[in-house]
Design a protein around this motif. Structure first.
Motif, mmCIF file in Angstrom:
data_model
loop_
_atom_site.group_PDB
_atom_site.id
_atom_site.type_symbol
_atom_site.label_atom_id
_atom_site.label_comp_id
_atom_site.label_asym_id
_atom_site.label_seq_id
_atom_site.Cartn_x
_atom_site.Cartn_y
_atom_site.Cartn_z
ATOM 1 N N UNK A 17 0.824 -1.213 0.000
ATOM 2 C CA UNK A 17 0.000 0.000 0.000
ATOM 3 C C UNK A 17 0.854 1.257 0.000
ATOM 4 N N UNK A 18 1.937 1.249 0.756
ATOM 5 C CA UNK A 18 2.830 2.410 0.777
ATOM 6 C C UNK A 18 3.420 2.648 -0.617
ATOM 7 N N UNK A 19 3.883 1.581 -1.256
ATOM 8 C CA UNK A 19 4.445 1.704 -2.593
ATOM 9 C C UNK A 19 3.380 2.153 -3.600
ATOM 10 N N UNK A 20 2.220 1.536 -3.537
ATOM 11 C CA UNK A 20 1.161 1.817 -4.515
ATOM 12 C C UNK A 20 0.639 3.245 -4.384
ATOM 13 N N UNK A 21 0.506 3.713 -3.179
ATOM 14 C CA UNK A 21 -0.006 5.064 -2.963
ATOM 15 C C UNK A 21 0.985 6.132 -3.415
ATOM 16 N N UNK A 22 2.246 5.779 -3.543
ATOM 17 C CA UNK A 22 3.234 6.755 -4.018
ATOM 18 C C UNK A 22 3.564 6.568 -5.503
ATOM 19 N N UNK A 23 3.039 5.520 -6.111
ATOM 20 C CA UNK A 23 3.285 5.261 -7.534
ATOM 21 C C UNK A 23 2.422 6.195 -8.370
ATOM 22 N N UNK A 24 3.046 6.958 -9.244
ATOM 23 C CA UNK A 24 2.307 7.948 -10.027
ATOM 24 C C UNK A 24 1.900 7.453 -11.412
ATOM 25 N N UNK A 25 2.644 6.501 -11.956
ATOM 26 C CA UNK A 25 2.385 6.157 -13.346
ATOM 27 C C UNK A 25 1.912 4.729 -13.583
ATOM 28 N N UNK A 26 2.206 3.796 -12.718
ATOM 29 C CA UNK A 26 1.822 2.404 -12.926
ATOM 30 C C UNK A 26 1.060 1.894 -11.709
ATOM 31 N N UNK A 27 -0.035 1.199 -11.983
ATOM 32 C CA UNK A 27 -0.781 0.542 -10.907
ATOM 33 C C UNK A 27 -0.310 -0.906 -10.806
ATOM 34 N N UNK A 28 -0.421 -1.447 -9.606
ATOM 35 C CA UNK A 28 0.016 -2.823 -9.368
ATOM 36 C C UNK A 28 -1.070 -3.577 -8.620
ATOM 37 N N UNK A 29 -1.254 -4.841 -8.977
ATOM 38 C CA UNK A 29 -2.110 -5.716 -8.197
ATOM 39 C C UNK A 29 -1.211 -6.515 -7.256
ATOM 40 N N UNK A 30 -1.801 -7.030 -6.190
ATOM 41 C CA UNK A 30 -1.030 -7.670 -5.122
ATOM 42 C C UNK A 30 -1.727 -8.957 -4.708
ATOM 43 N N UNK A 31 -1.042 -10.090 -4.867
ATOM 44 C CA UNK A 31 -1.599 -11.390 -4.500
ATOM 45 C C UNK A 31 -0.577 -12.152 -3.660
ATOM 46 N N UNK A 32 -0.951 -12.530 -2.464
ATOM 47 C CA UNK A 32 -0.101 -13.379 -1.624
ATOM 48 C C UNK A 32 1.342 -12.895 -1.539
ATOM 49 N N UNK A 33 1.538 -11.596 -1.372
ATOM 50 C CA UNK A 33 2.877 -11.061 -1.189
ATOM 51 C C UNK A 33 3.600 -10.687 -2.466
ATOM 52 N N UNK A 34 3.030 -10.990 -3.634
ATOM 53 C CA UNK A 34 3.671 -10.656 -4.901
ATOM 54 C C UNK A 34 2.912 -9.545 -5.606
ATOM 55 N N UNK A 35 3.663 -8.668 -6.285
ATOM 56 C CA UNK A 35 3.023 -7.573 -7.006
ATOM 57 C C UNK A 35 3.140 -7.794 -8.507
ATOM 58 N N UNK A 36 2.141 -7.286 -9.225
ATOM 59 C CA UNK A 36 2.074 -7.424 -10.672
ATOM 60 C C UNK A 36 1.713 -6.072 -11.265
ATOM 61 N N UNK A 37 2.542 -5.578 -12.173
ATOM 62 C CA UNK A 37 2.296 -4.287 -12.816
ATOM 63 C C UNK A 37 1.165 -4.432 -13.828
ATOM 64 N N UNK A 38 0.279 -3.459 -13.854
ATOM 65 C CA UNK A 38 -0.822 -3.420 -14.816
ATOM 66 C C UNK A 38 -0.389 -2.513 -15.958
ATOM 67 N N UNK A 39 -0.325 -3.070 -17.153
ATOM 68 C CA UNK A 39 0.135 -2.270 -18.285
ATOM 69 C C UNK A 39 -0.778 -2.452 -19.482
ATOM 70 N N UNK A 40 -0.942 -1.381 -20.241
ATOM 71 C CA UNK A 40 -1.570 -1.401 -21.542
ATOM 72 C C UNK A 40 -3.003 -1.876 -21.605
ATOM 73 N N UNK A 41 -3.732 -1.353 -22.560
ATOM 74 C CA UNK A 41 -5.081 -1.797 -22.897
ATOM 75 C C UNK A 41 -5.331 -1.406 -24.336
ATOM 76 N N UNK A 42 -5.997 -2.280 -25.069
ATOM 77 C CA UNK A 42 -6.325 -1.991 -26.461
ATOM 78 C C UNK A 42 -7.545 -1.088 -26.523
ATOM 79 N N UNK A 43 -7.743 -0.491 -27.689
ATOM 80 C CA UNK A 43 -8.810 0.508 -27.854
ATOM 81 C C UNK A 43 -10.196 -0.072 -27.571
ATOM 82 N N UNK A 44 -10.478 -1.310 -27.985
ATOM 83 C CA UNK A 44 -11.796 -1.886 -27.694
ATOM 84 C C UNK A 44 -12.019 -2.007 -26.194
#
Length: 195
Positions: A17-44
């Motif tokens: 939460x500390x890292x995510x709240x200070x992240x300005x450009x990339x969001x991350x999901x968090x599962x069982x202690x591991x983080x995953x960067x959320x990147x990109x989406x197509x136009x549809x």
């Protein structure tokens, strides 16, 4: 959206939460202690998200509903971490994990717009994570390749009922929020790629 594992050691929820709240450009999901960067989406994906958000907001406003549509920047607490659904809907008073008011704990409906890179996860483990949210009544999977919405509805004793809506003439019925959405509106302006 594409989920990419981030190469770091396991984190605690507080560190995440500390890292995510200070992240300005990339969001991350968090599962069982591991983080995953959320990147990109197509136009549809983006257009469908805008269509759903707009239609739902208008319906809630017209009906003076206590429900609120929250797009993909709203983090949701799950039993083993934190996720960013494409759309979360809360009804009544939205409840949050803490006074930062950035982590919803009581969604009634969650929607995910499927992509090649996340479809298996959205159908499998992510749905299992979502089922641990006691307030969740409906989970919707929205294709971005055709007129097709899949709906899971929580029934008694933790059982989930499956419904499928396929075709531009279908009307999605979301009973938990008293809402009907024509698939023609969900997919307004979408051009499907030909195989």
């Amino acid at each position: 959206m594409t989920v990419q594992p981030k190469e770091e050691n396991k984190m605690t929820p507080a560190q995440y939460l500390e890292m995510e709240r200070s992240s300005l450009d990339i969001r991350h999901e968090f599962f069982n202690g591991e983080i995953f960067a959320m990147v990109g989406a197509k136009i549809n994906h983006i257009r469908i998200n805008v269509n759903l958000t707009g239609e739902l907001r208008n319906k809630f406003k017209e009906e003076n509903s206590s429900c609120e549509v929250l797009p993909n920047d709203m983090r949701v607490k799950i039993e083993t971490g934190y996720v960013y659904p494409d759309i979360a809907i809360s009804c009544g008073d939205a409840k949050f994990e803490d006074n930062a008011f950035d982590t919803l704990t009581n969604p009634v409906v969650i929607m995910e717009i499927l992509s090649e890179s996340t479809e298996a996860f959205d159908r499998g483990k992510k749905f299992a994570y979502y089922r641990t949210i006691s307030t969740l009544q409906e989970y919707l999977l929205v294709s971005q390749d055709e007129y097709h919405v899949e709906q899971y509805i929580r029934r008694e004793y933790g059982k989930w009922e499956y419904c499928s809506y396929k075709g531009a003439d279908q009307i999605l019925k979301i009973k938990s929020i008293n809402c009907e959405l024509p698939l023609s509106e969900i997919y307004w302006g979408i051009q499907f790629e030909l195989s």
